[in-house]
Design a protein around this motif. Structure first.
Motif, mmCIF file in Angstrom:
data_model
loop_
_atom_site.group_PDB
_atom_site.id
_atom_site.type_symbol
_atom_site.label_atom_id
_atom_site.label_comp_id
_atom_site.label_asym_id
_atom_site.label_seq_id
_atom_site.Cartn_x
_atom_site.Cartn_y
_atom_site.Cartn_z
ATOM 1 N N GLU A 67 16.423 -7.512 37.577
ATOM 2 C CA GLU A 67 16.811 -9.321 37.887
ATOM 3 C C GLU A 67 16.631 -10.280 36.297
ATOM 4 O OE1 GLU A 67 13.862 -9.609 41.182
ATOM 5 O OE2 GLU A 67 14.284 -7.868 42.206
ATOM 6 N N LYS A 68 15.469 -10.157 36.032
ATOM 7 C CA LYS A 68 15.891 -11.150 35.100
ATOM 8 C C LYS A 68 17.080 -10.579 33.741
ATOM 9 C CE LYS A 68 12.134 -12.872 36.562
ATOM 10 N NZ LYS A 68 12.271 -14.877 37.096
ATOM 11 N N PRO A 69 17.637 -11.148 33.579
ATOM 12 C CA PRO A 69 18.820 -11.163 32.262
ATOM 13 C C PRO A 69 18.030 -10.628 30.793
ATOM 14 C CG PRO A 69 18.182 -13.592 32.440
ATOM 15 C CD PRO A 69 17.215 -12.980 33.986
ATOM 16 N N ILE A 114 13.150 -1.953 27.039
ATOM 17 C CA ILE A 114 14.034 -2.970 28.448
ATOM 18 C C ILE A 114 15.237 -2.552 28.077
ATOM 19 C CG2 ILE A 114 14.288 -5.105 29.465
ATOM 20 C CD1 ILE A 114 11.795 -4.709 29.753
ATOM 21 N N ASP A 115 16.391 -2.937 27.287
ATOM 22 C CA ASP A 115 17.040 -3.269 27.071
ATOM 23 C C ASP A 115 18.040 -1.427 27.837
ATOM 24 O OD1 ASP A 115 20.334 -3.828 26.933
ATOM 25 O OD2 ASP A 115 20.179 -2.664 24.801
ATOM 26 N N SER A 137 12.549 -15.036 25.890
ATOM 27 C CA SER A 137 12.466 -15.903 26.269
ATOM 28 C C SER A 137 10.671 -16.378 26.082
ATOM 29 C CB SER A 137 12.620 -17.206 26.204
ATOM 30 O OG SER A 137 14.276 -17.327 25.980
ATOM 31 N N ASN A 138 10.703 -15.515 27.331
ATOM 32 C CA ASN A 138 9.321 -15.771 27.686
ATOM 33 C C ASN A 138 8.320 -14.361 28.041
ATOM 34 O OD1 ASN A 138 10.397 -17.895 29.802
ATOM 35 N ND2 ASN A 138 11.239 -16.665 29.877
ATOM 36 N N MET A 139 8.379 -13.543 26.850
ATOM 37 C CA MET A 139 7.472 -12.469 27.057
ATOM 38 C C MET A 139 7.505 -12.600 25.278
ATOM 39 S SD MET A 139 7.021 -11.667 29.083
ATOM 40 C CE MET A 139 7.030 -11.047 30.943
ATOM 41 N N ILE A 140 8.109 -12.970 24.745
ATOM 42 C CA ILE A 140 7.650 -12.757 23.014
ATOM 43 C C ILE A 140 6.792 -13.908 22.632
ATOM 44 C CG2 ILE A 140 8.879 -12.231 20.486
ATOM 45 C CD1 ILE A 140 9.381 -10.329 22.682
ATOM 46 N N HIS A 141 6.344 -13.548 21.321
ATOM 47 C CA HIS A 141 5.243 -14.395 21.108
ATOM 48 C C HIS A 141 5.187 -14.088 19.576
ATOM 49 C CE1 HIS A 141 4.971 -16.785 24.635
ATOM 50 N NE2 HIS A 141 4.596 -15.255 25.359
#
Length: 426
Positions: free
Chosen positions: A229-231, A316-317, A237-241
């Motif tokens: 569902e998520k691009p 993921i990809d 942007s949200n999972m990598i730190h």
């Protein structure tokens, strides 16, 4: 920024943890006349619970120095037989004399257990390793926490993972058996296909995949649906730190283990809340067995490691969004991965009827993809009434699943020209 804030929150809670530890010691002191009162037990339980949920959980020990085989104690020696900055290949060598006293042969099929690189340490498979040690010479991949790897060591991605699997099978030697638990399924299967096409003498005699997302399009779970569902840019942007100072991997971009842990726990928030409430009640009532079981589980479950940015995003990809392996589109460094090249490697798939991570059908999809494997070298098994964890750990694994995998490995050992191996330590 999130990683830095996480570390700051942990550091800020240090005075409160010290206070909780002091309170715990005070309310359990034999010199405290109120220690065994309802007030004392409640105060102790409150301090213990606070300390346990705020502490830093490091990498657990394997704790397999002595195992039980046929009701006899057998010593094992943990040996690192190969390593890279990203992984140690650990062998649990069984003691010759102890094996003889247990009535077991001193040679056994070699088994490489590929542990998941998905947030938890390889020690999560302690029960799996102990099970296979009953009849096998066991090796396991012990993956490194990415935050501990300096930037000078470079990258580690999905294709490096495949190369590591192939290298480790080469170290073990000809016609070992490989077991992929959960996440490793796709890269292990792809690595075996390349080895088969090359007629590599170190290609495995059999492959066993347990709760693996070989084709995540089938029976999608909440985890699969989130990934679809998520691009892709959302995960970037949200999972990598960024790993903060003073870790050796300072500056490395990672998918932090604490983010993965939060994601898993939020999926079963009520279950974990109830477990901690029962733990508190066990501490108040003095139920040591119940409290110990809780501590053993959560000491392992709350120990997490970081994944490199490139490995996580490629997984993921490749596995959850493009499904390249089951579509026949996966390439390894410009070379197509052809699963039809696998002809003399046995294939067993194990799934749990209630698996909410890899739904029923995702693992057994490997049978439809590896069309050249003879029927006599295949086993498809679905274990009733178990979830994801029960596929490779616990009573159902020991009593129902492991014996089937053991027999499958033995059958493929007999069908392959496997040299005799000494599976013991002096």
């Amino acid at each position: 920024m999130l990683y830095t804030l996480h570390e700051l929150a942990y550091a800020s809670a240090a005075p409160f943890r010290i206070g909780a530890q002091m309170a715990r010691d005070f309310w359990t002191s034999p010199f405290n006349p109120a220690a065994d009162t309802a007030l004392g037990r409640t105060a102790f339980a409150s301090a213990e619970l606070f300390e346990s949920v705020t502490r830093r959980y490091g990498k657990p020990d394997w704790g397999l120095d002595v195992i039980t085989i046929d009701n006899r104690p057998v010593r094992t020696t943990e040996q690192v037989v190969w390593s890279s900055p990203w992984c140690r290949l650990v062998r649990f060598a069984r003691h010759i004399g102890d094996l003889k006293r247990a009535g077991k042969p001193t040679s056994a099929p070699a088994v490489l257990i590929v542990a998941p690189l998905s947030g938890h340490y390889a020690t999560l498979l302690r029960g799996t390793v102990e099970g296979f040690l009953q009849d096998h010479d066991v090796y396991v991949t012990d993956w490194t926490n990415a935050r501990q790897v300096p930037m000078l060591e470079g990258r580690f991605d999905f294709f490096d993972y495949m190369d590591h699997v192939r290298s480790m099978l080469g170290v073990i030697g000809p016609r070992a058996h490989v077991v992929g638990v959960c996440q490793p399924g796709p890269p292990v299967l792809a690595a075996c296909a390349l080895m088969a096409e090359d007629e590599d003498p170190n290609r495995p005699a059999s492959m066993t995949f347990m709760g693996s997302p070989i084709d995540a399009r089938l029976s999608p779970t909440v985890t699969n649906e989130l990934a679809e569902e998520k691009p892709f840019t959302w995960f970037q942007s949200n999972m990598i730190h960024t790993v903060p100072w003073p870790y050796p991997g300072f500056g490395r971009r990672v998918y932090p283990g604490f983010v993965q842990l939060y994601s898993f726990m939020s999926m079963n928030e009520e279950k974990h809340t109830d477990a901690h409430w029962r733990y508190f009640q066990d501490l108040v009532s003095g139920d040591g067995d119940g409290a110990q079981k809780h501590e053993e589980f959560y000491d392992e479950y709350l120990s997490v490691l970081d994944l490199t940015e490139e490995f996580y995003l490629q997984t993921i990809d490749i596995v959850f969004q493009q499904h390249l392996l089951p579509r026949g589109l996966l390439e390894h460094r410009g070379r197509k991965v052809d699963l039809e090249k696998i002809r003399d490697i046995g294939l067993m798939t194990v799934e749990g009827e209630r698996d909410d991570i890899s739904g029923v059908g995702q693992t057994q999809a490997a049978h439809g993809l590896c069309t050249a494997i003879p029927d006599e070298r295949r086993v498809l098994y679905v274990q009733p009434e178990v979830g994801h964890y029960g596929v490779f750990n616990g009573r159902r694994f020991r009593d129902d699943i492991y014996p089937r995998v053991r027999d499958f490995i033995a059958a493929n050992e007999a069908l392959s020209a496997v040299p005799e191996r000494t599976a013991t330590a002096a």
